[in-house]
Each structure stands twice: as C-alpha cells, then as structure tokens.
Design a protein around this motif. Structure first.
Motif, PDB file in Angstrom:
ATOM      1  N   GLU A  47       0.860  -1.200   0.000  1.00 60.78           N
ATOM      2  CA  GLU A  47       0.000   0.000   0.000  1.00 60.78           C
ATOM      3  C   GLU A  47       0.895   1.248   0.000  1.00 60.78           C
ATOM      4  O   GLU A  47       1.959   1.240   0.639  1.00 60.78           O
ATOM      5  N   PHE A  53       4.492   6.613   4.827  1.00 63.78           N
ATOM      6  CA  PHE A  53       3.061   6.518   5.181  1.00 63.78           C
ATOM      7  C   PHE A  53       2.628   7.856   5.813  1.00 63.78           C
ATOM      8  O   PHE A  53       2.595   8.021   7.033  1.00 63.78           O
ATOM      9  N   LYS A 123      -9.565   2.072  -1.863  1.00 58.91           N
ATOM     10  CA  LYS A 123      -9.724   1.434  -0.540  1.00 58.91           C
ATOM     11  C   LYS A 123     -11.097   1.700   0.076  1.00 58.91           C
ATOM     12  O   LYS A 123     -11.524   2.860   0.167  1.00 58.91           O
ATOM     13  N   PRO A 127      -9.199   3.341   7.890  1.00 56.08           N
ATOM     14  CA  PRO A 127      -9.143   3.333   9.355  1.00 56.08           C
ATOM     15  C   PRO A 127      -8.709   4.685   9.919  1.00 56.08           C
ATOM     16  O   PRO A 127      -8.384   5.618   9.182  1.00 56.08           O
ATOM     17  N   GLY A 128      -8.676   4.736  11.246  1.00 51.91           N
ATOM     18  CA  GLY A 128      -8.136   5.914  11.923  1.00 51.91           C
ATOM     19  C   GLY A 128      -9.197   6.964  12.175  1.00 51.91           C
ATOM     20  O   GLY A 128     -10.343   6.654  12.490  1.00 51.91           O
ATOM     21  N   HIS A 140      -3.251   8.759  12.612  1.00 57.91           N
ATOM     22  CA  HIS A 140      -3.624   7.826  11.526  1.00 57.91           C
ATOM     23  C   HIS A 140      -4.803   8.464  10.781  1.00 57.91           C
ATOM     24  O   HIS A 140      -5.967   8.112  10.998  1.00 57.91           O
ATOM     25  N   GLU A 142      -6.199   8.606   7.803  1.00 62.39           N
ATOM     26  CA  GLU A 142      -6.765   8.165   6.513  1.00 62.39           C
ATOM     27  C   GLU A 142      -8.172   8.715   6.305  1.00 62.39           C
ATOM     28  O   GLU A 142      -8.565   9.020   5.179  1.00 62.39           O
ATOM     29  N   CYS A 168      -4.743  -3.035   2.863  1.00 58.05           N
ATOM     30  CA  CYS A 168      -4.439  -2.947   4.294  1.00 58.05           C
ATOM     31  C   CYS A 168      -5.606  -3.248   5.227  1.00 58.05           C
ATOM     32  O   CYS A 168      -5.938  -4.402   5.433  1.00 58.05           O
ATOM     33  N   ASN A 169      -6.253  -2.223   5.793  1.00 59.04           N
ATOM     34  CA  ASN A 169      -7.283  -2.473   6.809  1.00 59.04           C
ATOM     35  C   ASN A 169      -8.413  -3.348   6.283  1.00 59.04           C
ATOM     36  O   ASN A 169      -9.061  -4.062   7.058  1.00 59.04           O
ATOM     37  N   ARG A 171      -8.145  -6.060   5.009  1.00 57.85           N
ATOM     38  CA  ARG A 171      -7.871  -7.481   5.271  1.00 57.85           C
ATOM     39  C   ARG A 171      -8.447  -7.956   6.591  1.00 57.85           C
ATOM     40  O   ARG A 171      -8.529  -9.150   6.849  1.00 57.85           O
ATOM     41  N   ARG A 172      -8.815  -7.014   7.453  1.00 56.27           N
ATOM     42  CA  ARG A 172      -9.328  -7.405   8.778  1.00 56.27           C
ATOM     43  C   ARG A 172     -10.828  -7.696   8.765  1.00 56.27           C
ATOM     44  O   ARG A 172     -11.375  -8.122   9.784  1.00 56.27           O
ATOM     45  N   ASN A 193       0.386  -1.138   5.337  1.00 55.70           N
ATOM     46  CA  ASN A 193       1.297  -0.378   6.214  1.00 55.70           C
ATOM     47  C   ASN A 193       0.675  -0.473   7.596  1.00 55.70           C
ATOM     48  O   ASN A 193      -0.354   0.172   7.862  1.00 55.70           O
ATOM     49  N   THR A 194       1.256  -1.239   8.479  1.00 58.17           N
ATOM     50  CA  THR A 194       0.641  -1.446   9.793  1.00 58.17           C
ATOM     51  C   THR A 194       1.650  -1.137  10.900  1.00 58.17           C
ATOM     52  O   THR A 194       2.606  -1.887  11.103  1.00 58.17           O
ATOM     53  N   PRO A 195       1.432  -0.020  11.619  1.00 57.21           N
ATOM     54  CA  PRO A 195       2.317   0.258  12.755  1.00 57.21           C
ATOM     55  C   PRO A 195       2.174  -0.836  13.812  1.00 57.21           C
ATOM     56  O   PRO A 195       1.075  -1.369  14.015  1.00 57.21           O
TER      57      PRO A 195
HETATM   58  N1  CDT Z   1      -2.907   1.335   6.524  1.00 56.70           N
HETATM   59  C1  CDT Z   1      -3.796   0.747   7.345  1.00 56.70           C
HETATM   60  O1  CDT Z   1      -4.951   0.553   6.984  1.00 56.70           O
HETATM   61  N2  CDT Z   1      -3.350   0.430   8.575  1.00 56.70           N
HETATM   62  C2  CDT Z   1      -4.185  -0.072   9.619  1.00 56.70           C
HETATM   63  C3  CDT Z   1      -3.595   0.353  10.911  1.00 56.70           C
HETATM   64  C4  CDT Z   1      -4.436   0.095  12.074  1.00 56.70           C
HETATM   65  S1  CDT Z   1      -5.850   1.093  12.192  1.00 56.70           S
HETATM   66  C5  CDT Z   1      -5.350   2.587  12.854  1.00 56.70           C
HETATM   67  C6  CDT Z   1      -4.311  -1.600   9.587  1.00 56.70           C
HETATM   68  O2  CDT Z   1      -5.437  -2.091   9.716  1.00 56.70           O
HETATM   69  O3  CDT Z   1      -3.312  -2.296   9.489  1.00 56.70           O
END
Ligand code: CDT
Length: 307
Positions: A47, A53, A123, A127-128, A140, A142, A168-169, A171-172, A193-195
């Motif tokens: 991503e 990021f 997308k 998130p965020g 965050h 986004e 990214c998000n 996928r959850r 990109n996941t911190p």
């Molecule tokens: N880029 C991205 O979507 N990152 C989110 C970070 C956690 S939500 C603040 C993720 O789901 O990996």
C-alpha cells in the motif's frame, strides 16, 4: 490440470520522508527484476508504495498533503516501472495515493504483463480518524486525507485467473474476501502499512503480527482463494511497522513468509485451481450459504444490543 501462476510478494523496508519518488521507483524495479529472475509473472508491492506513510502526520495545508499524491499513473517517475514491467513481461500490483480531480483515494492498480492497467481499486475500509488527535504518539488520518471508495470490491480476469484487490485495513474484515469470493476470486492481492503500536488499543501491540496472519489465513480458507499480503515494514520516521508479508494458499496455510523487515521478495508458484477443493466442498457457496439469514450484514452498520 494445474493452472500455475508464479507470484512474488515484494515487501518494502521503510521509506523516509526525504526519499524521493525516483529513488523509491529504483527499489521497486530492483524487486521486479529479482522477481523476473525467480520466474514471477506477477509482483505485488505494498500500500502507498511510493512514499512514506504520510497519514501519520497532521498537515493543515492541502498543498502539503497533495505532495504525497500522484496526479497521473503512470506519471513522470513511475513510467520507468511500467516500461520495465513490459520489457520483462512481469505484471504488478501497486498501491499509491491517487489524485483524481478534487478527489483523493488510497488506490491500488493491477498492471498486466504488457504494461496495461487492467484494474483499479480504491480502498473501502479507511481506518483511523479525521481530526488531529495530539494525544497519540502518531496520527492515523486516513479518514481525513482519503475519500470513500467508489469502486467497491471487484475482480478482474487477468494473469490467467480471476484476481481481486484489497488494501491494508480491508484485510481485517471478512466481508472484503466474501464479496470477492462471490465473484469467483481465485487470488486476492493486498498491500499494507501497519504500525506495531495501535494508540487506541496498545494491548494489541504484541499481537499485531499474529492478527495479520490470522485475518489473511482465515480469509483465504473461508473463500478458497490465494491471498498475497505485502507489507511496507521496519522503522519509518521513528514508527516501527510490522513485516510478516506472506503468500497464503486456499487451505489457509502460508506457503511463503518474509523473514526480514526490509526490501525482500518471497515467491510461490500458486495453482489457481487449488481453491476448487474448498469451493466445491465445504465452501460451495451455491450449495451451503444461507443469505436469507445474513440480512443484518448489509442492513445494520454497528452492533445493536437486545433490549
Ligand atoms: N494502513 C492501514 O490501513 N493500517 C491499519 C492500521 C491500524 S488502524 C489505525 C491496519 O489495519 O493495518
């Protein structure tokens, strides 16, 4: 008869703010060439793969934010990547920040082996938060910098199969995979990109790699498709990001896993027919799904408790 597609997951190490697009594109090209040497027909990048990021920072001036966006694709710096893709006959998935008139999207494209763009995905799950929250170690934003998707989840006939994209998000969320599964997706590509640190839920930090594998592996198994998940990893502008890039088989088993948090290519030869033993048995949707009992999935957004 197997339908093999050799895929490379091209994890990137960190991209700092000072790194220019040209420098980053050289890294992408190096990974594309490595993919070619390894027999890849398709290489998947993360991503927002062209810059750091940037949603980690609050920026009051739109002109500053716009500096992270691409007004055209291919553009002046990315044309070289398209040219090399066509020369090597290796296609790619690329995540980037897309400027489209007055709209701004977190976007991924699918580029075929002839260098043509066959699919574009914007997308869905952003998130965020939308406002500056100074209590966080990093932002965050986004929800501030990106517009809502107007593509939804689609699949494309490409690379000899049926390919879907997510970012990214996405996928959850199980809906991500199922909406593409219902369109026959044989492989889902996603960059992330996941911190490591999740400011609103720091107790999840130690589980961040576990959750990463959990969601991609269950998405693959429950929909009988391959999932190729690719990180931008390592310490970016002082913020540690998870690696854990992986290629997951329709069985839910990861068949290739990144070992580092830097630029690293992992490769798997994926039989696009491997999902059939799942989609024709346990997850034969036409036979076993009960959508008449799933209405709340689309009619209700948040949980409502019983009286
Ligand atoms: N880029 C991205 O979507 N990152 C989110 C970070 C956690 S939500 C603040 C993720 O789901 O990996």
């Amino acid at each position: 008869m197997p339908r093999p597609l050799t895929v490379g997951a091209a994890q990137l190490g960190p991209i700092q703010r000072a790194h220019g697009r040209a420098e980053v594109v050289e890294r992408l090209i190096a990974l594309l060439r490595e993919g070619h040497r390894m027999g890849c027909e398709l290489v998947v990048f993360p991503e927002l793969a062209l810059t750091t990021f940037f949603p980690r920072w609050f920026m009051a001036q739109q002109a500053e934010v716009d500096g992270f966006f691409e007004a055209s694709m291919p553009g002046p710096e990315t044309q070289k990547l398209f040219d090399e893709s066509k020369r090597l006959r290796v296609g790619f998935y690329l995540g980037y920040a897309e400027m489209a008139g007055d709209k701004r999207y977190n976007t991924a494209i699918l580029v075929e082996r002839d260098g043509s763009i066959v699919g574009k995905y914007r997308k869905v799950h952003l998130p965020g938060h939308a406002e500056h929250e100074p209590w966080r170690q990093f932002q965050h934003l986004e929800k501030r910098y990106f517009d809502e998707s107007d593509t939804g989840f689609q699949v494309w006939r490409a690379f000899g199969g049926i390919i879907g994209m997510a970012i990214c998000n996405d996928r959850r969320w199980p809906e991500t995979y199922r909406v593409m599964g219902l369109q026959g997706a044989e492989m889902i590509l996603l960059g992330y990109n996941t911190p490591v640190h999740n400011p609103p839920a720091p107790d999840h930090d130690a589980l961040s790699l576990f959750h990463n594998g959990l969601v991609m592996q269950s998405g693959a198994y429950q929909n009988g498709c391959w999932v190729v998940g690719v990180a931008k990893a390592g310490e970016e502008e002082g913020v540690p990001m998870i690696g854990g890039s992986q290629i997951v088989a329709p069985s839910g088993q990861p068949v290739a896993l990144a070992r580092t948090e830097g630029d690293e290519l992992i490769v798997a030869c994926c039989d696009l027919d491997a999902g059939l033993s799942y989609t024709s048995t346990t997850f034969n949707f036409a036979r076993h799904r009960m959508p008449q009992h799933y209405g709340l999935i689309t009619s209700r957004k948040g949980a409502e408790l019983p009286p």
